[in-house]
Write an enzyme that holds these catalytic residues in place. Structure first.
Site, PDB file in Angstrom:
ATOM      1  CE  LYS A  42      -1.797  -4.229   3.844  1.00 58.91           C
ATOM      2  NZ  LYS A  42      -2.029  -5.305   2.861  1.00 58.91           N
ATOM      3  CD  GLU A  74      -2.276   5.116   4.453  1.00 61.44           C
ATOM      4  OE1 GLU A  74      -1.838   5.459   5.568  1.00 61.44           O
ATOM      5  OE2 GLU A  74      -2.957   5.868   3.733  1.00 61.44           O
ATOM      6  CE1 TYR A 109      -3.800  -1.696   6.348  1.00 61.90           C
ATOM      7  CE2 TYR A 109      -2.855   0.266   5.333  1.00 61.90           C
ATOM      8  CZ  TYR A 109      -3.524  -0.937   5.225  1.00 61.90           C
ATOM      9  OH  TYR A 109      -3.907  -1.396   3.982  1.00 61.90           O
ATOM     10  CB  THR A 155      -0.909   0.012   1.249  1.00 65.24           C
ATOM     11  OG1 THR A 155      -1.397   1.338   1.473  1.00 65.24           O
ATOM     12  CG2 THR A 155      -0.167  -0.404   2.501  1.00 65.24           C
TER      13      THR A 155
HETATM   14  P1  GDP Z   1      -6.484   6.543   3.429  1.00 60.89           P
HETATM   15  O1  GDP Z   1      -5.755   7.323   2.410  1.00 60.89           O
HETATM   16  O2  GDP Z   1      -6.232   5.075   3.317  1.00 60.89           O
HETATM   17  O3  GDP Z   1      -6.301   7.039   4.813  1.00 60.89           O
HETATM   18  O4  GDP Z   1      -8.050   6.654   3.034  1.00 60.89           O
HETATM   19  P2  GDP Z   1      -9.274   7.407   3.732  1.00 60.89           P
HETATM   20  O5  GDP Z   1     -10.354   7.439   2.720  1.00 60.89           O
HETATM   21  O6  GDP Z   1      -9.620   6.802   5.039  1.00 60.89           O
HETATM   22  O7  GDP Z   1      -8.744   8.883   3.973  1.00 60.89           O
HETATM   23  C1  GDP Z   1      -8.318   9.705   2.908  1.00 60.89           C
HETATM   24  C2  GDP Z   1      -8.149  11.134   3.398  1.00 60.89           C
HETATM   25  O8  GDP Z   1      -9.430  11.691   3.657  1.00 60.89           O
HETATM   26  C3  GDP Z   1      -7.365  11.252   4.717  1.00 60.89           C
HETATM   27  O9  GDP Z   1      -6.415  12.271   4.589  1.00 60.89           O
HETATM   28  C4  GDP Z   1      -8.414  11.633   5.738  1.00 60.89           C
HETATM   29  O10 GDP Z   1      -7.933  12.426   6.803  1.00 60.89           O
HETATM   30  C5  GDP Z   1      -9.381  12.418   4.862  1.00 60.89           C
HETATM   31  N1  GDP Z   1     -10.733  12.512   5.454  1.00 60.89           N
HETATM   32  C6  GDP Z   1     -11.427  13.652   5.661  1.00 60.89           C
HETATM   33  N2  GDP Z   1     -12.596  13.391   6.231  1.00 60.89           N
HETATM   34  C7  GDP Z   1     -12.667  12.044   6.411  1.00 60.89           C
HETATM   35  C8  GDP Z   1     -13.662  11.178   6.960  1.00 60.89           C
HETATM   36  O11 GDP Z   1     -14.712  11.604   7.418  1.00 60.89           O
HETATM   37  N3  GDP Z   1     -13.390   9.846   6.947  1.00 60.89           N
HETATM   38  C9  GDP Z   1     -12.211   9.347   6.418  1.00 60.89           C
HETATM   39  N4  GDP Z   1     -12.003   8.014   6.405  1.00 60.89           N
HETATM   40  N5  GDP Z   1     -11.249  10.154   5.913  1.00 60.89           N
HETATM   41  C10 GDP Z   1     -11.474  11.485   5.905  1.00 60.89           C
END
Ligand code: GDP
Length: 326
Positions: A155, A129, A151, A127
């Protein structure tokens, strides 16, 4: 189902997740026999794989239980194994379990392959990440890693142990360093689906606003079916390797909101979005973008749809689902 002798066999861990289910769809189209390993906790939730019942063989297994992996490999005798099984989203609340499954789980599969099926080809879902605090934008296969969560750290172990077994034992083991990829099957705890579902609810008058965290974060968002196809392509090559899979474009959460709301005829999306500390990250990854030149040249891979089409596809799908539920 009668089995053809030349039929390739595959084992997919994490079968009930978004990627596992898309890969099963692809491999069935390619006339593989597909075994899907599911954890006992996910048996109850076959939302993504209901349509596969009767078409694939489900096996119960657990990446933290070596014996169960041996059993699954003995039973399926796979030519190809794809590891999508992982604990996601519990990085901070369950860091030890995250390490056990996402790091040591990969080692357990590799050991099971080495012992019982050394000719099998293996593809690990790594990933973006692992890049975390990106030291190079866009990141490629040679960029240094800097994970920002348990995480990402776990990974990274899975990634390195895959490379280590490839180099030490000559195994056909690959890693797909997958940047963010989404589809209609994404869980709604992930920001893309949370937005597409929320926007669909606003459109249908079921909700007045969405509550989100950091809107400035930027990601390289691709389409999941394209990404699992890249994993399959990796295992069809003459030699194993690691590949960044990404679109090469970055967009912010705001961009996602803008396109999603525009699609339902709303221009001032900000009036429908609230921010809450609850959704802010402890250690935020501000930006992720990948350079998939190697995959594009060696695998002849490229994304099939662009960012705008992805957002619209997800919103349309959620409107359809909600209409059917009404
Ligand atoms: P990630 O890249 O695997 O962490 O995928 P996510 O979809 O969980 O998050 C992507 C980005 O969206 C991150 O920078 C989060 O901080 C931002 N984000 C903003 N609001 C939200 C929310 O309500 N839920 C999640 N999951 N991410 C959010």
């Amino acid at each position: 189902m009668s089995e053809r002798l030349d039929m390739k066999k595959s084992l997919i861990t994490g079968i009930n997740g978004m990627d596992g289910s898309h890969l099963a769809d692809l491999l069935l189209k390619k006339r593989y026999k597909v075994y899907g390993m599911e954890h006992r906790s996910s048996v109850e939730d076959r939302t993504n794989t209901k349509h596969l019942e009767g078409k694939i063989t489900f096996l119960t297994g657990d990446l933290s239980d070596q014996d169960s992996l041996l059993r699954c490999i003995k039973e399926s005798e796979p030519d190809e194994i794809y590891n999508f099984g992982a604990i996601v989203g519990e990085s901070w609340s369950a860091p030890e379990a995250t390490g056990d499954v996402n790091a040591l789980g990969v080692l357990r599969i590799l050991e099971a392959i080495r012992e019982f099926n050394p000719e099998a080809r293996f593809c690990q879902a790594s990933t973006s990440e692992m890049f975390g605090r990106m030291v190079e934008d866009p990141a490629n296969e040679d960029t240094s890693f800097y994970p920002q969560s348990p995480y990402g750290v776990a990974k990274l172990y899975g990634h390195w142990i895959t490379q280590n077994y490839r180099e030490s034992y000559g195994m056909f083991a690959c890693s797909g360093i997958l940047f963010n990829h989404e589809s209609e099957r994404r869980g709604n705890e992930i920001v893309t689906r949370k937005i597409s579902e929320g926007v669909a609810q606003v459109y249908l008058g079921l909700k007045t606003h969405l509550t989100l965290g950091n809107l400035e974060a930027e990601r390289d968002w691709g389409y999941a079916p394209d990404f699992v196809e890249a994993m399959w392509l990796m295992l069809q090559q003459d030699a194993p390797g690691d590949y960044v899979i990404a679109t090469g474009e970055k967009h912010s959460v705001k961009d996602f909101l803008n396109i999603a709301f525009q699609h339902i005829g709303i221009k001032n999306w900000a009036a429908y979005v609230k921010q809450d500390e609850r959704y802010m990250r402890r250690a935020e990854v501000d930006v992720l973008r990948g350079d998939s030149t190697r995959a594009r040249i060696e695998l002849n891979w490229k994304p099939s749809i662009d960012f705008k089409s992805l957002v619209i596809k997800m919103v349309e799908n959620d409107i359809k689902i909600l209409r059917e539920e009404k």
